[in-house]
Design a protein around this motif. Structure first.
Motif, short mmCIF file in Angstrom:
data_model
loop_
_atom_site.label_atom_id
_atom_site.label_comp_id
_atom_site.label_asym_id
_atom_site.label_seq_id
_atom_site.Cartn_x
_atom_site.Cartn_y
_atom_site.Cartn_z
N ASP A 58 0.83 -1.21 0.00
CA ASP A 58 0.00 0.00 0.00
C ASP A 58 0.86 1.25 0.00
N GLY A 59 2.03 1.19 0.65
CA GLY A 59 2.94 2.33 0.64
C GLY A 59 3.53 2.57 -0.73
N LYS A 60 3.84 1.49 -1.45
CA LYS A 60 4.40 1.62 -2.80
C LYS A 60 3.39 2.30 -3.72
N LYS A 61 2.12 1.92 -3.57
CA LYS A 61 1.09 2.52 -4.43
C LYS A 61 0.95 4.00 -4.15
N ARG A 62 0.97 4.36 -2.87
CA ARG A 62 0.83 5.77 -2.52
C ARG A 62 2.04 6.59 -2.97
N LEU A 63 3.21 5.97 -2.98
CA LEU A 63 4.42 6.68 -3.41
C LEU A 63 4.63 6.61 -4.92
N GLY A 64 3.70 5.98 -5.64
CA GLY A 64 3.90 5.79 -7.07
C GLY A 64 4.15 7.08 -7.84
N LEU A 65 3.34 8.11 -7.58
CA LEU A 65 3.50 9.38 -8.29
C LEU A 65 4.82 10.04 -7.92
N ILE A 66 5.17 10.03 -6.64
CA ILE A 66 6.42 10.64 -6.19
C ILE A 66 7.62 9.92 -6.78
N GLU A 67 7.57 8.59 -6.79
CA GLU A 67 8.67 7.82 -7.38
C GLU A 67 8.82 8.14 -8.86
N ARG A 68 7.69 8.28 -9.56
CA ARG A 68 7.75 8.58 -10.99
C ARG A 68 8.38 9.93 -11.26
N LEU A 69 8.01 10.93 -10.45
CA LEU A 69 8.60 12.27 -10.62
C LEU A 69 10.09 12.23 -10.39
N CYS A 70 10.52 11.47 -9.39
CA CYS A 70 11.95 11.37 -9.10
C CYS A 70 12.67 10.61 -10.22
N ARG A 71 12.06 9.54 -10.67
CA ARG A 71 12.68 8.71 -11.71
C ARG A 71 12.82 9.47 -13.03
N ASP A 72 11.82 10.30 -13.36
CA ASP A 72 11.82 11.01 -14.64
C ASP A 72 12.54 12.35 -14.59
N ALA A 73 12.97 12.77 -13.40
CA ALA A 73 13.62 14.08 -13.26
C ALA A 73 14.93 14.12 -14.04
N GLU A 74 15.16 15.21 -14.72
CA GLU A 74 16.41 15.41 -15.45
C GLU A 74 17.30 16.44 -14.77
N THR A 75 16.76 17.07 -13.74
CA THR A 75 17.51 18.06 -12.97
C THR A 75 16.88 18.20 -11.59
N PHE A 76 17.65 18.73 -10.66
CA PHE A 76 17.11 19.00 -9.33
C PHE A 76 16.31 20.32 -9.30
N HIS A 77 16.43 21.09 -10.37
CA HIS A 77 15.77 22.39 -10.42
C HIS A 77 14.25 22.22 -10.30
N GLU A 78 13.65 22.86 -9.31
CA GLU A 78 12.21 22.84 -9.03
C GLU A 78 11.68 21.46 -8.64
N LEU A 79 12.55 20.46 -8.51
CA LEU A 79 12.08 19.14 -8.09
C LEU A 79 11.49 19.17 -6.68
N PRO A 80 12.12 19.86 -5.72
CA PRO A 80 11.50 19.94 -4.37
C PRO A 80 10.09 20.53 -4.40
N LYS A 81 9.88 21.55 -5.25
CA LYS A 81 8.57 22.17 -5.37
C LYS A 81 7.56 21.17 -5.92
N LYS A 82 7.96 20.42 -6.92
CA LYS A 82 7.06 19.42 -7.51
C LYS A 82 6.74 18.31 -6.52
N LEU A 83 7.74 17.88 -5.76
CA LEU A 83 7.53 16.80 -4.80
C LEU A 83 6.62 17.27 -3.66
N SER A 84 6.72 18.54 -3.28
CA SER A 84 5.85 19.07 -2.24
C SER A 84 4.40 19.06 -2.71
N ALA A 85 4.17 19.46 -3.96
CA ALA A 85 2.81 19.43 -4.52
C ALA A 85 2.33 18.00 -4.69
N ALA A 86 3.23 17.11 -5.09
CA ALA A 86 2.86 15.72 -5.31
C ALA A 86 2.43 15.05 -4.01
N SER A 87 3.05 15.43 -2.91
CA SER A 87 2.70 14.81 -1.63
C SER A 87 1.25 15.11 -1.23
#
Length: 217
Positions: free
Chosen positions: A47-76
């Motif tokens: 159940d934790g993996k499913k809930r983290l699915g979107l966050i994991e995808r954003l991290c996996r697809d990231a090409e830079t750290f720029h604005e990644l923290p902002k995106k992860l905050s919204a994703a949470s």
């Protein structure tokens, strides 16, 4: 670091070969970060993996750290709702999000109007003319004649219920997570909106929540 609530946090890390170019060091840092995230998710219960699915995808697809923290905050904020949506609902959501203009206003609604009710539904309900019961009170019309109300198209009532059920089912999950509201109608073609041919229409109205999803996704 594990904080006082038992939450694992990545504080910092750095690729220390200073003689390498900045872009290579940044690439190695990002790869190391993505590897850490993958290992953390792999150790989570299902159940934790499913809930983290979107966050994991954003991290996996990231090409830079720029604005990644902002995106992860919204994703949470939307990760739990996102994990509850099935494949079909996610496909619907993607179609809506990418079709919405950047200057989206709440007055905007996505509509499907004047489509013929499919034969596959019509065939389930044979044509039935149901006269108004003779026990119903008779009311004189302005000309003084005694007339009874017009016949009722019982088939129309059945079709309306069937179409509403199918459309509501398709949008059920999006309504449950508060992204959209759906209304439907089936009408006939005469002046009283009865009798075939029958048209159906539905309207999808979006909530402010979809704007945040559009910004993120």
């Amino acid at each position: 670091m594990i904080d006082q609530f038992g939450i694992l946090k990545i504080i910092d890390f750095l690729w220390y070969k200073f003689k390498e170019p900045d872009d290579i060091r940044h690439s190695r840092d990002l790869a190391a970060f993505q590897k850490i995230v993958s290992k953390i998710v792999a150790k989570c219960p299902p159940d934790g993996k499913k809930r983290l699915g979107l966050i994991e995808r954003l991290c996996r697809d990231a090409e830079t750290f720029h604005e990644l923290p902002k995106k992860l905050s919204a994703a949470s904020e939307i990760a739990l709702d996102y994990s509850m949506l099935g494949t079909r609902s996610l496909q619907l959501l993607a179609g809506f999000i990418f079709s919405l203009p950047d200057d989206f206003k709440l007055s905007l609604a996505w509509r499907n109007e004047s489509s013929l009710v499919p034969d596959s539904i019509l065939e389930k309900y044979p044509e039935v003319d149901t006269p108004t019961p003779q026990t119903q009170r008779v009311v004189p019309n302005p000309a003084g004649r005694m007339t009874r109300p017009s016949k009722i198209d019982i088939r129309l009532l059945s079709l309306d219920s069937e179409v509403r059920s199918k459309i509501k089912k398709a949008f059920f999950e999006l309504e449950q997570v508060g992204l959209a509201e759906v209304s439907t109608r089936v009408r006939g073609s005469d002046v009283e909106h009865q009798w075939p041919p029958y048209n159906y229409g539905f309207q999808v109205t979006f909530t402010p929540k979809i704007v945040r999803w559009k910004e993120l996704l």
